[in-house]
Write a protein that holds these residues in place. Structure first.
Motif, PDB file in Angstrom:
ATOM      1  N   GLY A 198      85.416  31.045  27.493  1.00 55.83           N
ATOM      2  CA  GLY A 198      86.274  31.679  28.482  1.00 55.83           C
ATOM      3  C   GLY A 198      86.178  33.188  28.555  1.00 55.83           C
ATOM      4  O   GLY A 198      85.720  33.864  27.621  1.00 55.83           O
ATOM      5  N   HIS A 199      86.643  33.720  29.689  1.00 61.71           N
ATOM      6  CA  HIS A 199      86.745  35.164  29.904  1.00 61.71           C
ATOM      7  C   HIS A 199      88.071  35.412  30.613  1.00 61.71           C
ATOM      8  O   HIS A 199      88.234  35.071  31.791  1.00 61.71           O
ATOM      9  N   THR A 200      89.027  36.001  29.921  1.00 55.59           N
ATOM     10  CA  THR A 200      90.343  36.210  30.501  1.00 55.59           C
ATOM     11  C   THR A 200      91.049  37.411  29.877  1.00 55.59           C
ATOM     12  O   THR A 200      90.836  37.714  28.696  1.00 55.59           O
ATOM     13  N   SER A 201      91.871  38.054  30.679  1.00 48.97           N
ATOM     14  CA  SER A 201      92.652  39.182  30.168  1.00 48.97           C
ATOM     15  C   SER A 201      93.991  38.729  29.614  1.00 48.97           C
ATOM     16  O   SER A 201      94.741  39.547  29.080  1.00 48.97           O
ATOM     17  N   GLU A 202      94.284  37.424  29.724  1.00 50.31           N
ATOM     18  CA  GLU A 202      95.556  36.913  29.231  1.00 50.31           C
ATOM     19  C   GLU A 202      95.368  35.516  28.648  1.00 50.31           C
ATOM     20  O   GLU A 202      95.080  34.560  29.365  1.00 50.31           O
ATOM     21  N   ARG A 203      95.532  35.416  27.359  1.00 48.18           N
ATOM     22  CA  ARG A 203      95.326  34.148  26.655  1.00 48.18           C
ATOM     23  C   ARG A 203      96.246  33.037  27.135  1.00 48.18           C
ATOM     24  O   ARG A 203      95.934  31.849  26.966  1.00 48.18           O
TER      25      ARG A 203
END
Length: 508
Positions: A198-203
């Motif tokens: 994944g690639h995300t700014s919010e887990r």
């Protein structure tokens, strides 16, 4: 020196006195041990022999510099040094021994190191930034996964920029023609396994509903479940096993346990996963219970989701319906072993961490023992061409302290305070079990699965700890995992051993 006879008599008197002590007086307790063991330990020769045997064992270690065909990374989420120590004692005491000289299976691995776990912006890490480090080789910000530190937590636009994405070792493995897979006791969209794909700014953006609730557009920054099923490298994982069905189903669709999904987009991602494998002409299986998992045979892709949310704690789980971590790991290896080019498998004992967060030390230690059993199972079936690395993402605040006598129940008391009240050997620096003032704990059942061990500061959830965590390694190039190093060095070392990735490798 006392004669052998008087020595035996002394030991007999000592053990009878200790065994006769009441069990709830808060004083140090000692479980009676075999008489011969006690006598042997009173002789200096015993310890000299143990020291020499350990030395000789260390001298037999010889670095293996062959190329690793396969890599298995075991991640004990929140498995601090204190957790390992206390779990080994609990394991030993469950088997009728004193416990201190017991060992968890992976503690017998030949090489050990220490990993520094801090985030770019935090002194104490969470499972998100640390996953980016030990899987992607890059340190990141707290709460973010698979992106660089240029992305702040909650910055949807920045996380959508491919230039900020950090490819994981799973990408490196797939690019080299290897199979990949993930196994976890948490939701498969939770922070640690997300680090592989994944690639995300919010887990916490595990489903599109989470992103909408935060005021952002899922089409701009896709949710984690969508990334797993529809984009690389998640779409190429040969094995996905864990919990979290709700994040893959629309809110008007019920799962196998009659629980609704949470998706707002109306997309059934489980069906999407099946359709993708059908288009590939691959044999695939989706399973939702233990019997179905154990019955899987000869498939190319395996998806198993065994709970709407996280999988149950081992102490709570129905063994007839929910597989153990060892059973899931075995099933994963059965599929991945068909790869002629080898594989990378990520296995997480995720509920160690969650037990600690709720001050449930008994559950956290039991999950650690289960984690050790999974390592044991894997090591028993893989060949010498497999590198196995065991580590944790961060520590916790559980302390193992006091002056309990040898053999004292690890879930019991470490001694008495100046107020004459007992204190437990295991305790937390903070968390939900905080009580105002000291109180007498002697009548409480500290062996109950849901017994909350005391904490010093009131918090809704106990925090992580910032100290280094251990790294254990066995197999090709395992000797390079010794020493103390930054956590983000771990995937570089694994890639080196198996000749994948953009950096230096054993083949180059």
């Amino acid at each position: 020196m006392a004669s052998k006879l008087s020595l035996i008599a002394s030991v007999l008197i000592f053990t009878s006195i200790v065994a006769a002590k009441p069990t709830k007086d808060g004083e140090n307790q000692r479980s009676p041990r075999a008489l011969v063991d006690l006598i042997d330990e009173l002789e200096k020769g015993t310890w000299l022999e143990i020291g020499q045997a350990t030395l000789q064992h260390q001298l037999t270690k010889k670095p293996d510099t062959t190329v690793a065909k396969n890599v298995i990374m075991f991640l004990g989420d929140g498995m601090s040094v204190a957790t390992v120590s206390a779990a080994r004692i609990l394991q030993g005491q469950r088997n009728g021994f004193s416990g201190e000289d017991s060992t968890l299976y992976f503690e017998n691995f030949p090489y050990t190191g220490l990993s520094k776990t801090y985030c770019v912006d935090k002194q104490v890490a969470d499972s998100a930034c640390s996953a980016t480090a030990y899987l992607g080789g890059v340190k990141a910000n707290y709460g973010t996964i698979g992106v660089t530190a240029a992305v702040r937590r909650g910055d949807c636009k920045a996380s959508a920029n491919p230039a900020n994405h950090v490819p994981s070792i799973a990408v490196w493995a797939q690019n080299a023609g290897k199979s990949t897979g993930i196994v976890t006791t948490t939701r498969v969209t939770h922070a640690s396994p997300t680090g592989t794909y994944g690639h995300t700014s919010e887990r916490d953006w595990e489903a599109d509903s989470d992103i909408i609730k935060a005021g952002f557009d899922p089409k701009v920054c896709p949710d984690i479940a969508t990334q797993l099923v529809t984009t690389e490298p998640g779409i190429n994982h040969k094995v996905i096993l864990g919990g979290g069905r709700k994040n893959f189903l629309p809110k008007n669709v019920l799962d196998e346990d009659e629980l609704p999904g949470v998706r707002e987009d109306g997309v059934d991602l489980l069906r999407a996963w099946e359709q993708d494998k059908l288009k590939r002409g691959a044999k695939s299986a989706y399973v939702s219970d233990r019997d179905s998992l154990l019955g899987v045979d000869d498939v190319d892709y395996l998806l198993g989701l065994f709970d709407s949310d996280h999988m149950q704690y081992h102490l709570d789980a129905n063994p007839k319906t929910e597989p153990t971590l060892a059973e899931m790991t075995r099933a994963a290896l059965k599929v991945l072993s068909n790869s002629t080019n080898g594989y990378f498998l990520f296995v997480e004992g995720g509920r160690i961490d969650q037990g600690h967060h709720d001050n449930l030390a008994h559950k956290a230690l039991d999950e650690t023992i289960e984690f050790s059993e999974a390592v044991k199972m894997a090591d028993s079936i893989v060949g010498s061409d497999t590198l196995i690395v065991i580590t944790a993402d961060h520590a916790h605040t559980m302390s193992f302290a006091g002056y309990p006598a040898r053999g004292t129940d690890i879930l019991g008391f470490g001694g008495n305070g100046n107020d004459s009240l007992p204190y437990s050997t295991l305790a937390y620096a903070n968390g939900p079990s905080y009580y105002k003032g000291r109180y007498n704990m002697t009548e409480e059942d500290r062996h109950a699965a849901n017994y909350t061990f005391p904490s010093a500061v009131p918090l809704a959830s106990e925090t992580h700890g910032g100290e280094d965590v251990q790294v254990f390694a066995s197999g090709p190039w395992s000797h390079i995992f010794t020493g103390a190093y930054e956590q983000n060095a771990i995937p570089h070392m694994m890639a080196f051993a198996t000749c994948i990735g953009p950096g230096l490798t054993a083949c180059s």
